[in-house]
Design an enzyme around this catalytic site. Structure first.
Site, short mmCIF file in Angstrom:
data_model
loop_
_atom_site.label_atom_id
_atom_site.label_comp_id
_atom_site.label_asym_id
_atom_site.label_seq_id
_atom_site.Cartn_x
_atom_site.Cartn_y
_atom_site.Cartn_z
N SER A 133 87.06 3.25 52.78
CA SER A 133 86.93 4.68 52.48
C SER A 133 86.41 4.82 51.05
O SER A 133 86.45 3.86 50.27
CB SER A 133 88.29 5.40 52.58
OG SER A 133 89.10 5.04 51.47
N VAL A 184 103.17 1.60 50.91
CA VAL A 184 104.56 1.71 50.46
C VAL A 184 105.33 2.62 51.41
O VAL A 184 104.82 3.67 51.83
CB VAL A 184 104.64 2.28 49.03
CG1 VAL A 184 106.08 2.29 48.54
CG2 VAL A 184 103.75 1.48 48.08
N ARG A 238 105.43 8.84 57.98
CA ARG A 238 105.02 9.87 58.96
C ARG A 238 105.76 9.69 60.28
O ARG A 238 106.27 10.64 60.86
CB ARG A 238 103.51 9.77 59.21
CG ARG A 238 102.68 10.55 58.22
CD ARG A 238 101.22 10.60 58.65
NE ARG A 238 100.55 9.36 58.36
CZ ARG A 238 99.76 8.72 59.21
NH1 ARG A 238 99.55 9.19 60.42
NH2 ARG A 238 99.18 7.59 58.87
N THR A 260 101.95 9.49 66.22
CA THR A 260 100.48 9.58 66.27
C THR A 260 99.86 8.23 65.94
O THR A 260 99.56 7.93 64.79
CB THR A 260 99.98 10.65 65.28
OG1 THR A 260 100.60 10.37 64.00
CG2 THR A 260 100.36 12.05 65.72
N ASP A 307 95.27 14.51 31.23
CA ASP A 307 94.41 14.07 32.32
C ASP A 307 93.66 12.83 31.83
O ASP A 307 93.06 12.87 30.75
CB ASP A 307 93.44 15.23 32.63
CG ASP A 307 92.61 14.99 33.87
OD1 ASP A 307 92.15 13.85 34.07
OD2 ASP A 307 92.43 15.94 34.64
N THR A 314 94.78 -1.61 45.60
CA THR A 314 95.30 -1.55 46.97
C THR A 314 94.80 -2.72 47.79
O THR A 314 93.69 -3.23 47.57
CB THR A 314 94.90 -0.21 47.65
OG1 THR A 314 94.93 -0.40 49.06
CG2 THR A 314 93.53 0.25 47.27
N ASN A 334 87.58 11.04 39.30
CA ASN A 334 88.94 11.00 38.77
C ASN A 334 89.40 9.56 38.55
O ASN A 334 89.93 9.21 37.50
CB ASN A 334 89.88 11.70 39.76
CG ASN A 334 91.29 11.87 39.22
OD1 ASN A 334 91.50 12.55 38.22
ND2 ASN A 334 92.26 11.25 39.88
N1 LIG Z 1 101.76 5.15 48.02
C1 LIG Z 1 101.21 4.06 48.53
O1 LIG Z 1 101.49 3.67 49.69
C2 LIG Z 1 100.24 3.26 47.71
C3 LIG Z 1 99.74 2.06 48.25
C4 LIG Z 1 98.84 1.31 47.50
C5 LIG Z 1 98.45 1.74 46.25
N2 LIG Z 1 98.94 2.90 45.75
C6 LIG Z 1 98.49 3.35 44.43
O2 LIG Z 1 99.59 3.63 43.60
C7 LIG Z 1 99.27 4.74 42.74
C8 LIG Z 1 100.34 5.82 42.86
O3 LIG Z 1 100.45 6.24 44.19
P1 LIG Z 1 101.46 7.38 44.61
O4 LIG Z 1 101.75 7.17 46.04
O5 LIG Z 1 102.56 7.46 43.64
O6 LIG Z 1 100.51 8.66 44.46
P2 LIG Z 1 100.88 10.18 44.00
O7 LIG Z 1 99.71 11.02 44.37
O8 LIG Z 1 102.21 10.56 44.53
O9 LIG Z 1 100.99 10.05 42.42
C9 LIG Z 1 99.87 9.98 41.56
C10 LIG Z 1 100.20 10.82 40.33
O10 LIG Z 1 99.09 10.72 39.43
C11 LIG Z 1 98.77 12.03 38.96
N3 LIG Z 1 97.32 12.02 38.63
C12 LIG Z 1 96.28 11.87 39.49
N4 LIG Z 1 95.11 11.91 38.80
C13 LIG Z 1 95.44 12.06 37.49
C14 LIG Z 1 94.68 12.17 36.30
N5 LIG Z 1 93.34 12.13 36.30
N6 LIG Z 1 95.33 12.32 35.12
C15 LIG Z 1 96.70 12.37 35.08
N7 LIG Z 1 97.47 12.29 36.19
C16 LIG Z 1 96.84 12.13 37.39
C17 LIG Z 1 99.15 12.97 40.08
O11 LIG Z 1 99.42 14.28 39.63
C18 LIG Z 1 100.40 12.30 40.66
O12 LIG Z 1 101.58 12.76 40.05
C19 LIG Z 1 97.88 5.22 43.15
O13 LIG Z 1 96.92 4.69 42.27
C20 LIG Z 1 97.71 4.65 44.52
O14 LIG Z 1 96.37 4.43 44.82
C21 LIG Z 1 99.83 3.67 46.45
#
Ligand SMILES: NC(=O)c1ccc[n+]([C@@H]2O[C@H](COP(=O)([O-])OP(=O)(O)OC[C@H]3O[C@@H](n4cnc5c(N)ncnc54)[C@H](O)[C@@H]3O)[C@@H](O)[C@H]2O)c1
Length: 397
Positions: A179, A211, A241, A253, A74, A144, A118
């Site tokens: 947010s 994404v 979605r 939606t 973590d 982001t 976190n």
């Molecule tokens: N998915 C999108 O559309 C999007 C868009 C812009 C930015 N992001 C950024 O990209 C990153 C990844 O996004 P994602 O969609 O893969 O999210 P996700 O929730 O699918 O993956 C995040 C992973 O990090 C792990 N995690 C979270 N907190 C943790 C901690 N304290 N220690 C260890 N592991 C931890 C989770 O278990 C998870 O496997 C994020 O930072 C998100 O903000 C995502």
């Protein structure tokens, strides 16, 4: 290179690990499985079945002979994070390991607190781990586009030249996030920029758009390599979605009038952008910012595309406007500068009908896994305390 992927079990982190491993890098993933725990707690599942992390890694090795190392830990727990850094000695760290859902962060105080604790303190630990263990390591951090909000001027790539009372400076672009989650990314950016300045850390902050997409060239090699595909109101992103809703005959939606415009990027481009960032290392002490999007659409644009493609596939796709649960501008100016990744060689996969058809087809093929309870929004930005129990009950109905 030795590349450590924090959050390497997530939607983006896992395909990133496959992509970089396939390119011949030595890859390790670090994750605390918190995203999977959320699903277990609420009875959710990804549209596509996902294997446990150990099985994913084992299958990748069977198919390619390449190993991906796993660290369970973590980012907010110093011993586990520092232990992974000391053992693996990364040359680049890609940091995805955050709570990434805006609605989750707006449920109530506890969820806002968890999100910022976190994300912000986890990233602070990552900065200290780099400083103390691998000071030359390049931090590639996922931010982001939501950090900027929707200003009435062009959004520049991280910095803006300001002329004020006869003097000029280049300053970080103003941030107006929407947010407590997006705010956590702004706080991260400030901490990273400060650490670069005082300790000479090298970093790239990637302001990524929304994404979309179910797979990458590596994740489709075998069903055991699939990445998660979220379609629920908390973690599902807009196009993902809508594709599910179209497949099951659920009206799309659209929140409010649907003029909300955002940057988008295909998951296949996300993995490439991060490779480009890693290959073009910043100088020691440099804090770079790239806007990681390839195009932008309003929610109505996205819905119209899904309606058109879905109806062409013989589905009867309708749109339904819901009272907007978020506090956000619904009609606004949006123009984003995003040239730095293109200059480094990104060749975008722009959103076309084939991609949408592929996503709807996957949803049709996995219809029995779709849970309608997960679709309608239940978290309202205007309520300081969305009663968690009520949110969960509404989910269940
Ligand atoms: N998915 C999108 O559309 C999007 C868009 C812009 C930015 N992001 C950024 O990209 C990153 C990844 O996004 P994602 O969609 O893969 O999210 P996700 O929730 O699918 O993956 C995040 C992973 O990090 C792990 N995690 C979270 N907190 C943790 C901690 N304290 N220690 C260890 N592991 C931890 C989770 O278990 C998870 O496997 C994020 O930072 C998100 O903000 C995502």
């Amino acid at each position: 290179m030795r590349i450590l992927i924090l959050g390497g079990d997530g939607y983006l982190g896992w395909p990133q690990a496959l992509y970089l491993s396939n390119k011949g890098h030595e890859v390790a993933v670090f994750d605390n499985q918190t995203r999977r725990q959320f699903d277990l707690k609420h009875g959710f599942e990804s549209l596509l079945p996902i294997r446990m992390l150990h099985r994913r890694v084992e299958r990748w090795a069977e198919l390619t002979g390449k190993t991906i190392k796993i660290y369970s830990g973590d980012t907010t727990q110093w011993d586990s994070l520092a232990g992974a850094f000391q053992d693996f000695l990364p040359e680049a760290v890609v940091h995805f390991a955050e709570q990434r859902a805006a609605p989750f962060s707006m449920i109530d105080r506890e969820h806002a607190f968890y999100t910022q604790y976190n994300n912000v303190l986890g990233t602070l630990n990552v900065l200290y781990a780099i400083k103390e263990i691998v000071p030359d390591c390049h931090l590639v951090k996922l931010g982001t586009m939501g950090e900027y909000g929707t200003p009435n001027i062009d959004i520049e790539e991280g910095f803006i030249e300001i002329n004020h009372k006869g003097r000029t400076d280049v300053l970080p672009f103003p941030k107006q996030p929407g947010s407590f989650y997006h705010l956590s990314k702004v706080h991260d950016s400030h901490n990273i920029q400060f650490a670069c300045k005082i300790w000479g850390i090298r970093s790239t902050d990637l302001n990524q758009g929304i994404v979309y997409g179910a797979d990458t060239y590596e994740s489709v090699l075998d069903p055991d390599l699939a990445t998660r595909f979220d379609y629920d109101q908390i973690y599902g992103t807009a196009l993902n979605r809508f594709a599910i809703q179209a497949a099951i005959g659920y009206p799309l939606t659209v929140y409010g009038t649907g003029g909300q415009t955002r940057g988008y990027i295909n998951i296949k481009d996300t993995v490439r952008c991060i490779e480009l960032a890693i290959q073009s290392e910043p100088q020691a002490g440099e804090f770079r910012v790239f806007n990681q999007i390839t195009e932008w659409f309003s929610i109505n644009d996205v819905a119209d595309k899904v309606v058109r493609v879905g109806n062409r596939m013989g589905l009867n796709v309708q749109c339904h406007s819901l009272a907007n649960p978020r506090v956000e501008a619904e009609n606004h100016y949006y123009n984003v500068v995003h040239t730095k990744l293109l200059d480094l060689g990104l060749e975008p996969h722009l959103l076309d009908d084939n991609e949408i058809e592929h996503m709807i087809s996957l949803a049709l093929a996995n219809q029995d896994r779709i849970d309608r309870r997960m679709i309608l929004p239940t978290v309202n930005w205007r309520e300081a305390e969305n009663d968690v129990k009520r949110v969960e009950e509404e989910f269940a109905n």
